[in-house]
Design an enzyme around this catalytic site. Structure first.
Site: not given
Ligand code: IMP
Ligand code: MG
Length: 182
Positions: A105, A161
């Site tokens: 994300d 989730d």
């Molecule tokens: P980042 O550090 O923002 O890249 O977030 C990564 C983590 O956030 C992922 O491994 C997920 O556990 C969680 N995450 C991000 N977007 C989503 C979503 O749309 N649905 C569920 N979990 C998400």
């Protein structure tokens, strides 16, 4: 069909699309690791379902390890502050690590994890992510294999989730905003 289906507004990636994509990803990984055995490092818990299907789609043997990380903050936003909840069970010196992620994300979790694993003297570290959201492209995280680029909506299913639910859905769907109070 599952009672959980009622909470989904729209399907984003179907079970069939996931199956096809995993075959493609596995073929690319098989080709790149023709003379090496990748150590799959799954990021708990979201990557578990993807990793179990991916490992079985690879034609070559792989080994499995898991890490659990937590970013502080609200349940549907990443804060960038990461802490290890569960570390690897083994030394990874000289190993060819392939990080298996459910979704990128902001990319903050992954960029932190890459630095952390690179510091352990592996032979190589690459990333395979099933899903990637638009913001991830802004962060300079080298992701070798990506399944699907999806819009910036909160999605669940196939490991992902909301409040520990929906991981068992066989497809990826957009959660109704009413479920998370949006
Ligand atoms: P980042 O550090 O923002 O890249 O977030 C990564 C983590 O956030 C992922 O491994 C997920 O556990 C969680 N995450 C991000 N977007 C989503 C979503 O749309 N649905 C569920 N979990 C998400
Ligand atoms: Mg995750």
């Amino acid at each position: 069909m599952s009672v959980l289906d009622d909470d989904i507004e729209a399907e984003v990636v179907s079970a069939e699309q996931i199956r096809t994509k995993i075959v493609e990803l596995a073929a690319a990984i098989d080709a790149d690791y023709a003379d090496r055995e990748p150590l799959l490092v799954g990021v708990l818990k979201g990557a578990v379902i993807f990793m179990s299907d991916l490992a079985r789609a690879l034609s070559r043997p792989s080994a499995m390890e898991f890490m659990a990380c937590s970013s502080y903050g609200a349940s549907n936003k990443s804060s960038g502050v990461v802490r290890i909840l569960k570390d690897l069970d083994r030394d990874v010196t000289g190993r060819d690590i392939l990080i298996v992620e459910d979704i990128i994300d902001s990319g903050l979790t992954l960029s932190w994890l890459l630095k952390n694993l690179q510091a352990r003297d592996p032979a190589s570290v690459e990333v395979v992510a099933l899903l990637r959201k638009p913001d991830a492209i802004k962060v300079q995280v080298p992701v070798r294999y990506v399944g699907f680029d999806i819009p910036n909506d909160f999605v669940v299913g196939y490991g992902l989730d909301y409040a520990e639910r929906y991981r068992d859905l066989p497809y990826i769907g957009r959660l109704k905003a009413s479920i998370y109070g949006g």
